[in-house]
Scaffold this motif. Structure first.
Motif, short mmCIF file in Angstrom:
data_model
loop_
_atom_site.label_atom_id
_atom_site.label_comp_id
_atom_site.label_asym_id
_atom_site.label_seq_id
_atom_site.Cartn_x
_atom_site.Cartn_y
_atom_site.Cartn_z
N ALA A 44 0.81 -1.22 0.00
CA ALA A 44 0.00 0.00 0.00
C ALA A 44 0.85 1.27 0.00
O ALA A 44 0.51 2.23 -0.69
N PHE A 45 1.92 1.30 0.78
CA PHE A 45 2.67 2.53 0.98
C PHE A 45 4.15 2.44 0.61
O PHE A 45 4.88 3.40 0.79
N GLY A 46 4.59 1.29 0.11
CA GLY A 46 5.98 1.15 -0.31
C GLY A 46 6.97 1.16 0.84
O GLY A 46 8.15 1.45 0.64
N LEU A 47 6.51 0.85 2.05
CA LEU A 47 7.43 0.85 3.18
C LEU A 47 8.44 -0.29 3.05
O LEU A 47 8.13 -1.35 2.51
N GLU A 48 9.62 -0.04 3.57
CA GLU A 48 10.70 -1.03 3.52
C GLU A 48 11.03 -1.51 4.92
O GLU A 48 10.94 -0.75 5.88
#
Length: 123
Positions: free
Chosen positions: A27-31
């Motif tokens: 959803a948010f491209g968090l790593e």
């Protein structure tokens, strides 16, 4: 007086860490920054200083909103807004409402798999 540099992180209790990890990445491209054992993962925006910690807890502990109204992600510009809304929905986010805070400042509210409310907006 404490001299704060801003909010450091938010910790979310979740029921299924792998499901929540997939959601926040899609959803948010968090790593993933790092794991603390098998039940806690530290995530962040690429190039950002924000941190969201996902912590898998037993079902007798609070999960979901639990008094937190919502938290938000700011987009770099509103040209990404419509595609970002679709991305969150494809990742499994449920759209609650959308509109404009002011002319040219759109927002959308979603829930994640555990019921946390997330605001997506342009800055």
């Amino acid at each position: 007086m404490i001299k704060s540099r801003g909010l450091n992180h938010i910790n979310l209790n979740v029921s299924d860490i792998q499901r929540s990890l997939r959601f926040y990445q899609a959803a948010f491209g968090l790593e993933v920054r790092f794991w603390d054992g098998r039940r806690m993962v530290f995530l962040g925006s690429p190039g950002g200083n924000d941190t969201i910690t996902l912590c898998e807890v037993d079902t007798d502990q609070p999960i979901g909103a639990g008094g937190v109204s919502h938290f938000g992600f700011a987009l770099a510009g509103q040209d990404q807004f419509e595609e970002s809304v679709r991305q969150v929905e494809r990742a499994g986010g449920r759209l609650l409402s959308r509109g404009d805070h002011a002319p040219g400042l759109p927002y959308a509210y979603f829930t994640d798999p555990d019921g946390y409310v997330i605001e997506l907006g342009s800055s």
